[in-house]
Motif scaffolding. Structure first.
Motif, short mmCIF file in Angstrom:
data_model
loop_
_atom_site.label_atom_id
_atom_site.label_comp_id
_atom_site.label_asym_id
_atom_site.label_seq_id
_atom_site.Cartn_x
_atom_site.Cartn_y
_atom_site.Cartn_z
N GLY A 110 25.86 -1.20 16.41
CA GLY A 110 25.71 -1.25 14.97
C GLY A 110 24.47 -0.49 14.55
O GLY A 110 23.40 -0.64 15.17
N TYR A 111 24.60 0.35 13.51
CA TYR A 111 23.44 1.16 13.11
C TYR A 111 23.67 1.77 11.73
O TYR A 111 24.79 2.10 11.36
CB TYR A 111 23.21 2.28 14.13
N PHE A 112 22.56 1.93 10.98
CA PHE A 112 22.61 2.63 9.70
C PHE A 112 22.54 4.13 9.94
O PHE A 112 21.62 4.63 10.60
CB PHE A 112 21.41 2.24 8.82
N SER A 113 23.50 4.86 9.43
CA SER A 113 23.48 6.31 9.53
C SER A 113 24.26 6.91 8.38
O SER A 113 25.19 6.29 7.85
CB SER A 113 24.09 6.77 10.85
N ARG A 114 23.90 8.11 8.02
CA ARG A 114 24.72 8.88 7.08
C ARG A 114 26.06 9.16 7.75
O ARG A 114 26.14 9.37 8.96
CB ARG A 114 23.98 10.18 6.73
N ASP A 147 0.82 -1.21 0.00
CA ASP A 147 0.00 0.00 0.00
C ASP A 147 0.85 1.27 0.00
O ASP A 147 0.34 2.37 0.20
CB ASP A 147 -0.94 0.03 1.21
N PHE A 148 2.16 1.12 -0.21
CA PHE A 148 3.02 2.29 -0.28
C PHE A 148 3.52 2.50 -1.71
O PHE A 148 3.46 1.59 -2.54
CB PHE A 148 4.21 2.15 0.68
N ARG A 149 4.00 3.71 -1.97
CA ARG A 149 4.56 4.04 -3.28
C ARG A 149 5.87 4.82 -3.09
O ARG A 149 6.01 5.58 -2.13
CB ARG A 149 3.58 4.88 -4.11
N LEU A 150 6.78 4.63 -4.02
CA LEU A 150 8.05 5.37 -3.98
C LEU A 150 7.81 6.83 -4.35
O LEU A 150 6.95 7.13 -5.18
CB LEU A 150 9.05 4.76 -4.96
N VAL A 151 8.59 7.71 -3.75
CA VAL A 151 8.52 9.13 -4.11
C VAL A 151 9.88 9.63 -4.58
O VAL A 151 9.99 10.22 -5.66
CB VAL A 151 8.02 9.98 -2.92
N ALA A 152 10.93 9.40 -3.78
CA ALA A 152 12.24 9.92 -4.17
C ALA A 152 13.35 9.25 -3.38
O ALA A 152 13.16 8.86 -2.21
CB ALA A 152 12.30 11.42 -3.96
N PHE A 153 14.51 9.12 -4.00
CA PHE A 153 15.72 8.71 -3.29
C PHE A 153 16.08 9.82 -2.31
O PHE A 153 15.96 11.00 -2.61
CB PHE A 153 16.87 8.51 -4.28
N ALA A 154 16.53 9.43 -1.12
CA ALA A 154 16.88 10.42 -0.11
C ALA A 154 18.40 10.49 0.11
O ALA A 154 19.04 11.47 -0.22
CB ALA A 154 16.15 10.13 1.19
N TRP A 155 18.96 9.43 0.67
CA TRP A 155 20.40 9.42 0.92
C TRP A 155 20.85 7.98 1.13
O TRP A 155 20.05 7.07 1.25
CB TRP A 155 20.76 10.25 2.16
N GLY A 156 22.14 7.80 1.16
CA GLY A 156 22.70 6.49 1.44
C GLY A 156 23.07 6.40 2.91
O GLY A 156 23.65 7.34 3.46
N ALA A 157 22.73 5.30 3.56
CA ALA A 157 23.04 5.12 4.98
C ALA A 157 24.03 3.97 5.13
O ALA A 157 23.80 2.88 4.61
CB ALA A 157 21.77 4.84 5.77
N ALA A 158 25.13 4.22 5.83
CA ALA A 158 26.16 3.20 6.03
C ALA A 158 25.97 2.51 7.37
O ALA A 158 25.71 3.17 8.38
CB ALA A 158 27.54 3.83 5.96
N TYR A 159 26.09 1.16 7.39
CA TYR A 159 25.96 0.43 8.64
C TYR A 159 27.31 0.39 9.33
O TYR A 159 28.26 -0.25 8.86
CB TYR A 159 25.45 -0.99 8.42
N HIS A 160 27.40 1.11 10.45
CA HIS A 160 28.63 1.20 11.23
C HIS A 160 28.64 0.12 12.32
O HIS A 160 27.69 0.04 13.11
CB HIS A 160 28.73 2.55 11.94
#
Length: 344
Positions: A202-206, A120-133
Motif C-alpha cells: 500500500g502506498y500513496f503515488s500519482r 514552523d512551516f508555511r504553504l507554498v503551492a498545491f503540487a498533485w494528488g496522490a492515490a493510495y493503492h
C-alpha cells in the motif's frame, strides 16, 4: 637559538588563522548564504521521500527549475511526508513535499502529532494528488479489506504519509491488530510482492504507480477498492481531507473496470524563515513555460502542478501561506482565502 621562539609564535598565529577561516566558513545546513567573494549561490535542502515514489523525482525537477534563478537546492531522501514536517520543524531541512493530512494534523497537534504542534512551516503551492493503492497478487486470493487478516501488509516507510494513512485506515477498519505490518520503502515494494515476502503493498503515488506496472508485467495483480468498504464505515466522514479518486479501467495491466482509491493532496511547503524573495523567485520559475514543461517531462504528477491549481484545497487546511507565495499569487490576480493569508 634566539630565533626559535619567534618562529614558534608565527606558527601558532598561522594555525589560529587557518582554524578561524575554517570556522567562519561553517554554518547551518540549508538556507545559508555564502560569504561575499566566494561566488557561490544560496543553498537549501529539500526533503522528499524514497527514490521509488513521486516525491524524489519531482523534488529533483524543482531543484533543476529554480537553479536558473540562482537558487541552489540539494534534494534529499527521507521517510516521507510526516518526517519531512518534523525535519522542517527541527531546522534540518528548508523545504519539502507534504500530504494534506499530515499538514493538518501537524499544524493542529492531532492524531500522529498529538501534543506536538508543528508550526514552523508555511504553504507554498498545491503540487498533485496522490492515490493510495492497495495491491495484491491475484494468486493470493486477497480481493477485499477483510482478506487482509493474517497477511503481511506493507504500508510504506515509517514516518511517511503513506504509513500514517495505512495505519489510520487499517485501525478504522478494525484490521490493525489482525495483520503483520511491514514498512517497505516504495522502491522495494514491487520486489517484495514478486518475491512473496509481503502479501499486500500500500502506498500513496500519482497514477500510474510504477511499482504496479512492474509487478503486473510478470504476474496478475488485484487492485483493492478500499473506499467501497471504507465509506460504509464512515472513514470519509471522519477524515474529510482524504478525497476519493476514480481510476479508469485499463490504467493498469489487467484492470478491467474503474476502481476507486483514497487520494491525499500533496503540497510544497517551506520553513517560515526561508526569505520571501526566494519563494517568490521559485514560483516565478516553477510557473514559467520552461518550468511547466520540465515538470511534465519529469512525471505525470507535473500535469497537476499548474498555476490554476496552485491554491487548491488550502482553505480546508487553514495553514498560513508563505509571504513570498502570497505576493506572487496576488500579482497573478488570484484571491487568497482569508484563513491562509500571511497578513491576517
Amino acid at each position: 637559538m634566539k630565533k626559535r621562539p619567534v618562529v614558534a609564535i608565527l606558527t601558532v598565529i598561522l594555525v589560529i588563522g587557518l582554524l578561524s577561516a575554517g570556522i567562519s566558513g561553517c554554518g547551518k545546513k540549508g538556507g545559508g548564504e555564502n560569504q561575499p567573494g566566494q561566488g557561490s549561490q544560496k543553498a537549501y535542502s529539500f526533503a522528499t521521500a524514497g527514490t521509488g515514489g513521486t516525491y524524489y523525482p519531482m523534488g529533483g525537477a524543482i531543484a533543476s527549475i529554480v537553479k536558473e534563478q540562482g537558487i541552489d537546492i540539494s534534494v534529499e531522501t527521507s521517510g516521507g511526508s510526516a518526517e519531512n514536517l518534523r525535519l522542517i520543524q527541527s531546522g534540518q531541512t528548508d523545504m519539502a513535499w507534504a500530504n494534506a493530512s499530515e499538514i493538518y494534523w501537524a499544524w493542529n497537534g492531532q492524531e500522529f502529532f498529538k501534543d506536538q504542534k508543528i508550526q514552523d512551516f508555511r504553504l507554498v503551492a498545491f503540487a498533485w494528488g496522490a492515490a493510495y493503492h492497495w495491491v495484491s497478487l491475484q494468486e493470493s486470493g486477497i480481493k477485499t479489506m477483510a482478506d487482509f487478516a493474517g497477511k503481511r501488509v506493507s504500508i510504506g516507510p515509517q514516518g511517511s504519509g503513506s504509513a500514517i494513512f495505512g495505519e489510520t485506515f487499517l485501525k478504522h477498519m478494525g484490521l490493525w491488530d489482525k495483520v503483520k505490518v511491514m514498512y517497505y520503502p516504495p522502491e522495494d515494494m514491487a520486489d517484495g510482492l514478486k518475491n512473496r515476502t509481503i502479501d499486500v503493498m500500500g502506498y500513496f503515488s500519482r497514477v500510474p504507480w510504477a511499482a504496479i506496472t512492474d509487478v503486473s508485467a510478470l504476474t496478475p495483480v488485484n487492485l483493492i477498492d478500499a473506499p467501497s468498504e471504507g465509506e460504509q464505515k464512515g472513514f470519509g466522514q471522519k477524515y474529510p481531507f482524504y478525497l476519493i479518486q476514480e481510476v479508469k479501467s485499463g490504467t493498469y495491466k489487467g484492470q478491467e473496470k474503474d476502481i476507486k482509491f483514497y487520494n491525499n493532496p500533496v503540497y510544497l511547503v517551506v520553513h517560515k524563515d526561508v526569505p520571501e524573495e526566494t519563494v517568490y523567485k521559485m514560483l516565478q520559475a516553477i510557473y514559467s513555460d520552461s518550468g511547466q514543461a520540465k515538470l511534465r517531462q519529469t512525471h505525470k504528477a507535473g500535469e497537476d502542478m499548474t498555476l490554476q491549481n496552485a491554491l487548491l484545497g488550502m482553505d480546508k487546511l487553514a495553514v498560513p501561506l508563505h509571504p513570498g507565495a502570497e505576493k506572487f499569487f496576488k500579482e497573478k490576480g488570484m484571491t487568497i482565502p482569508p484563513n491562509i493569508s500571511s497578513s491576517s
